[in-house]
Design a protein around this motif. Structure first.
Motif, PDB file in Angstrom:
ATOM      1  N   LEU A 151      48.289  82.763   1.569  1.00 46.21           N
ATOM      2  CA  LEU A 151      47.861  83.358   2.875  1.00 46.21           C
ATOM      3  C   LEU A 151      48.879  83.961   3.920  1.00 46.21           C
ATOM      4  O   LEU A 151      50.093  83.463   3.484  1.00 46.21           O
ATOM      5  N   PRO A 152      48.471  84.679   4.859  1.00 51.39           N
ATOM      6  CA  PRO A 152      49.353  84.814   5.979  1.00 51.39           C
ATOM      7  C   PRO A 152      49.838  83.716   6.521  1.00 51.39           C
ATOM      8  O   PRO A 152      49.085  82.788   6.462  1.00 51.39           O
ATOM      9  N   HIS A 153      50.992  83.742   7.277  1.00 48.77           N
ATOM     10  CA  HIS A 153      51.735  82.350   7.833  1.00 48.77           C
ATOM     11  C   HIS A 153      50.487  81.672   8.721  1.00 48.77           C
ATOM     12  O   HIS A 153      50.420  80.537   8.509  1.00 48.77           O
ATOM     13  N   ASP A 154      50.005  82.255   9.904  1.00 53.66           N
ATOM     14  CA  ASP A 154      49.033  81.485  10.586  1.00 53.66           C
ATOM     15  C   ASP A 154      48.007  80.950   9.793  1.00 53.66           C
ATOM     16  O   ASP A 154      47.480  80.070  10.187  1.00 53.66           O
ATOM     17  N   ALA A 155      47.357  81.701   8.905  1.00 50.32           N
ATOM     18  CA  ALA A 155      46.316  81.141   8.287  1.00 50.32           C
ATOM     19  C   ALA A 155      46.459  79.991   7.325  1.00 50.32           C
ATOM     20  O   ALA A 155      45.674  79.017   7.271  1.00 50.32           O
ATOM     21  N   ALA A 156      47.826  80.207   6.690  1.00 54.45           N
ATOM     22  CA  ALA A 156      48.353  78.980   6.032  1.00 54.45           C
ATOM     23  C   ALA A 156      48.584  77.789   6.822  1.00 54.45           C
ATOM     24  O   ALA A 156      48.350  76.597   6.315  1.00 54.45           O
ATOM     25  N   THR A 157      49.097  78.125   7.975  1.00 55.11           N
ATOM     26  CA  THR A 157      49.137  76.589   8.683  1.00 55.11           C
ATOM     27  C   THR A 157      47.801  76.282   9.372  1.00 55.11           C
ATOM     28  O   THR A 157      47.861  75.100   9.116  1.00 55.11           O
ATOM     29  N   ALA A 158      46.806  77.060   9.591  1.00 52.41           N
ATOM     30  CA  ALA A 158      45.622  76.189   9.894  1.00 52.41           C
ATOM     31  C   ALA A 158      45.062  75.567   8.798  1.00 52.41           C
ATOM     32  O   ALA A 158      44.513  74.554   8.966  1.00 52.41           O
ATOM     33  N   LEU A 159      44.947  76.373   7.622  1.00 49.44           N
ATOM     34  CA  LEU A 159      44.456  75.707   6.402  1.00 49.44           C
ATOM     35  C   LEU A 159      45.086  74.303   6.064  1.00 49.44           C
ATOM     36  O   LEU A 159      44.571  73.343   5.750  1.00 49.44           O
ATOM     37  N   ALA A 160      46.549  74.492   6.227  1.00 48.94           N
ATOM     38  CA  ALA A 160      47.405  73.355   5.829  1.00 48.94           C
ATOM     39  C   ALA A 160      46.925  71.962   6.797  1.00 48.94           C
ATOM     40  O   ALA A 160      46.747  70.859   6.398  1.00 48.94           O
ATOM     41  N   GLY A 161      46.722  72.439   8.050  1.00 57.04           N
ATOM     42  CA  GLY A 161      46.260  71.404   8.988  1.00 57.04           C
ATOM     43  C   GLY A 161      45.092  70.820   8.719  1.00 57.04           C
ATOM     44  O   GLY A 161      44.927  69.700   8.956  1.00 57.04           O
ATOM     45  N   PHE A 162      44.023  71.750   8.465  1.00 57.48           N
ATOM     46  CA  PHE A 162      42.775  71.461   8.164  1.00 57.48           C
ATOM     47  C   PHE A 162      42.769  70.594   7.040  1.00 57.48           C
ATOM     48  O   PHE A 162      41.979  69.402   6.794  1.00 57.48           O
ATOM     49  N   ASP A 163      43.419  70.880   6.076  1.00 56.43           N
ATOM     50  CA  ASP A 163      43.337  70.032   4.655  1.00 56.43           C
ATOM     51  C   ASP A 163      44.041  68.562   4.789  1.00 56.43           C
ATOM     52  O   ASP A 163      43.500  67.746   4.195  1.00 56.43           O
ATOM     53  N   ARG A 164      45.155  68.574   5.612  1.00 57.25           N
ATOM     54  CA  ARG A 164      45.645  67.224   5.859  1.00 57.25           C
ATOM     55  C   ARG A 164      44.633  66.178   6.738  1.00 57.25           C
ATOM     56  O   ARG A 164      44.492  64.999   6.090  1.00 57.25           O
ATOM     57  N   ARG A 165      43.854  66.882   7.639  1.00 55.52           N
ATOM     58  CA  ARG A 165      42.926  66.087   8.371  1.00 55.52           C
ATOM     59  C   ARG A 165      41.611  65.762   7.271  1.00 55.52           C
ATOM     60  O   ARG A 165      41.117  64.496   7.463  1.00 55.52           O
ATOM     61  N   VAL A 166      41.336  66.676   6.493  1.00 52.45           N
ATOM     62  CA  VAL A 166      40.399  66.578   5.578  1.00 52.45           C
ATOM     63  C   VAL A 166      40.604  65.182   4.622  1.00 52.45           C
ATOM     64  O   VAL A 166      40.012  64.335   4.531  1.00 52.45           O
ATOM     65  N   ARG A 167      41.581  65.401   4.263  1.00 53.41           N
ATOM     66  CA  ARG A 167      42.200  64.377   2.946  1.00 53.41           C
ATOM     67  C   ARG A 167      42.443  62.834   3.571  1.00 53.41           C
ATOM     68  O   ARG A 167      42.282  61.980   2.810  1.00 53.41           O
ATOM     69  N   SER A 168      42.906  63.018   4.673  1.00 55.90           N
ATOM     70  CA  SER A 168      43.233  61.789   5.589  1.00 55.90           C
ATOM     71  C   SER A 168      42.218  61.091   6.002  1.00 55.90           C
ATOM     72  O   SER A 168      42.096  59.755   6.578  1.00 55.90           O
ATOM     73  N   GLY A 169      40.939  61.611   6.184  1.00 58.70           N
ATOM     74  CA  GLY A 169      39.795  61.062   6.688  1.00 58.70           C
ATOM     75  C   GLY A 169      39.604  61.046   8.095  1.00 58.70           C
ATOM     76  O   GLY A 169      39.025  60.607   8.990  1.00 58.70           O
TER      77      GLY A 169
END
Length: 255
Positions: free
Chosen positions: A39-57
């Motif tokens: 992914l482009p940098h900003d897109a990767a940052t957004a998905l990484a942040g979303f992924d952390r929130r999803v997996r952490s509950g």
């Protein structure tokens, strides 16, 4: 809008959805890191942040996020993915699923950072309902659900939706804003196919030029036409609404 996931998402969820159930996985989900690298940098940052929130509950379940819909492995489940030209075949390296729309269609992040809908009946990526990036997509979904829940007025956000100009929000009949603006969208408590009662969800039936009292008629969308004329949004999992095309049972396990 860039940076919404890490900057404002948590506060919005706390303000409008403090009691909404949070995402929980019953099965492991494949890691997102290989896809982030594409992914482009900003897109990767957004998905990484979303992924952390999803997996952490920490993420409220606003998108039918489950182990059968998040990071779903389409190829391993015999799912074909076609690009919007109905010719180009895509693989799991080309998309990352982030949830469903409640009607068996998957929201996916593409490698250019845009968010699109994978229309399950034709297993094709829709061209006319995309979002520029994950930040603006989640901003839109959160506000759409808040208006639906009655904790945010449509007038407070309608102009923002229009100014952002996102096809997925503004598409006639099937965009998020169309559903919010329509006076012909009933709210019903509905039942799962198994007969067990689920929490009340919105059953949005959007019919072009058809009055709910019975005037006019509807037609079934022709192959290749995408979602049109009649769109039902139901609380069914992939095995209950079209997911059998991908070899998935109602409980999310392979058929």
């Amino acid at each position: 809008m860039s940076g919404y996931v890490d900057r404002d998402l948590d506060a919005d969820l706390s303000r409008w959805f403090p009691d909404e159930p949070r995402v929980e996985f019953s099965e492991p989900v494949r890691p997102v890191e290989p896809f982030l690298a594409r992914l482009p940098h900003d897109a990767a940052t957004a998905l990484a942040g979303f992924d952390r929130r999803v997996r952490s509950g920490a993420m409220a379940d606003l998108l039918d996020i489950a182990d059968w819909s998040y990071g779903f492995e389409f190829e391993a489940n015999d799912c074909e993915i076609l690009d919007s030209d109905y010719t180009t075949r895509l693989s799991d390296d080309d998309v990352w699923s982030i949830g469903c729309d409640g009607g068996g269609n998957y929201y996916v992040v593409l490698t250019d950072g845009r968010v699109a809908l994978l229309f399950h009946e034709e297993q094709v990526i829709e061209a006319h309902t995309r979002y520029e990036n994950l930040d603006v997509f989640l901003w839109s979904v959160v506000r759409h659900r808040a208006v639906r829940a009655g904790v945010l007025g449509l007038a407070a956000v309608e102009e923002d939706f229009r100014s952002l100009g996102q096809p997925g929000a503004l598409a006639p009949e099937i965009g998020l804003l169309a559903g919010l603006s329509s006076k012909k969208v009933p709210r019903f408590p509905v039942m799962k196919a198994s007969g067990t009662r689920t929490k009340e969800r919105t059953l949005a039936v959007i019919v072009r030029e058809v009055d709910l009292v019975g005037r006019g008629s509807t037609t079934t969308p022709k192959p290749g036409s995408g979602r049109s004329q009649l769109e039902g949004r139901l609380p069914f999992g992939p095995g209950q609404l079209g997911g059998e095309l991908c070899g998935i049972q109602a409980d999310g396990t392979p058929a």
